[in-house]
Enzyme design. Structure first.
Site, mmCIF file in Angstrom:
data_model
loop_
_atom_site.group_PDB
_atom_site.id
_atom_site.type_symbol
_atom_site.label_atom_id
_atom_site.label_comp_id
_atom_site.label_asym_id
_atom_site.label_seq_id
_atom_site.Cartn_x
_atom_site.Cartn_y
_atom_site.Cartn_z
ATOM 1 C CE1 TYR A 137 -3.130 2.976 0.562
ATOM 2 C CE2 TYR A 137 -3.571 2.175 2.778
ATOM 3 C CZ TYR A 137 -3.820 3.072 1.760
ATOM 4 O OH TYR A 137 -4.753 4.063 1.937
ATOM 5 C CE LYS A 165 -6.192 1.287 -1.296
ATOM 6 N NZ LYS A 165 -5.867 2.678 -0.928
#
Length: 297
Positions: A137, A165
């Site tokens: 992330y 992400k």
């Protein structure tokens, strides 16, 4: 598994009651509401879920409840990131036990960790996840960790990493990542550039506003797949009008207020120090909720 991870994933909110405790029934309704919208999966316990104002026990409760409601029906990704590696490992083990499909972790923040320390952090979490793929992330605006392209390329090739992400407005970097890693599952993280992110190479997205209008993002993805960029742009513009309002009122509290008017969330409050939506904005949010419910039907 890579195919299972691709798609439109709602970054799930975490409802609280008037005493600031976890509202389990509203959480269950929210999971069901997202599934009714045709969402491909849920990203649970991330920034949108207010993970960093919750205890470890609360985060585990959220993971367990979501798994009870949705396991086997849609893809479930557990965000397990903490500043502490040990706490991240504990959450990763819990996610595996509850039946999640993948784990995710933001880069450890606040302290100026070296890049090798970041890599070791991810390796340790992966080792605790019992074979679940890791979704790295990257959200520099909130984490304060500004990874270079070379560092991102290193992270996504660590054994056990299955996806990224990419919550960054840098579409050039998105395309560079896709070019370097054609098989990597790549998520667009900023809702307001979802269509552009797909065109730059993202396989799908993870976003907070999907909670209230997930069908719009599915329609954008479909239009892009079919080469209908004009429709995708029009739909993105409609989404961005909503995002304009949410930014004005506060995104998370605004989303919860809309969901309250949709009869999904009982109490439209975030956890303190977040404040409630200012009263003058409530009529606009109520009108938006009504509009979206008519559109959803």
């Amino acid at each position: 598994m890579a195919k299972q991870l691709r798609g439109v994933m709602a970054a799930l909110l975490t409802p609280f009651n008037t005493q600031q405790a976890l509202d389990k029934e509203s959480l269950r309704r929210l999971v069901q509401f997202n599934m009714q919208q045709g969402i491909d999966g849920l990203y649970v316990g991330g920034s949108t879920g207010e993970a960093f104002v919750q205890s470890l026990s609360e985060r585990e409760q959220v993971l367990e409840i979501v798994a009870e409601e949705a396991k086997g029906k849609i893809t479930l990704i557990a965000h397990v990131g903490c500043v502490s590696t040990a706490e991240s490992q504990q959450l990763a083990a819990s996610a595996s036990r509850f039946g999640f499909d993948a784990v995710s972790a933001v880069t450890p923040f606040y302290y100026p960790f070296s890049f090798e320390e970041h890599c070791d952090h991810y390796r340790a979490i992966i080792d605790s996840a019992d074979g679940l793929p890791m979704v790295v992330y990257n959200i520099p605006a909130l984490s304060g960790v500004k990874l270079t392209l070379d560092q991102i390329n290193t992270l996504v090739t660590l054994p056990g990493v299955g996806a990224l992400k990419q919550t960054s407005g840098d579409l050039f970097q998105m395309e560079q990542i896709r070019r370097a890693h054609p098989d990597l599952v790549l998520y667009n993280g900023y809702d307001e550039i979802f269509a552009s992110g797909l065109l730059a190479g993202a396989d799908g997205g993870i976003g907070s506003t999907y909670n209230i209008m997930g069908w719009r993002y599915q329609a954008i993805a479909k239009a892009i797949r079919e080469g209908d960029n004009a429709t995708a742009q029009r739909l993105q513009s409609e989404c961005n009008k909503v995002i304009d309002l949410l930014i004005k009122v506060g995104v998370f509290r605004g989303l919860k207020t809309v969901l309250h008017y949709m009869d999904v969330v009982s109490v439209p409050l975030c956890r303190k120090p977040f404040a409630p939506v200012a009263e003058p904005y409530l009529p606009e949010l109520k009108a938006l909720a009504k509009q979206l419910m008519v559109e959803k039907a």
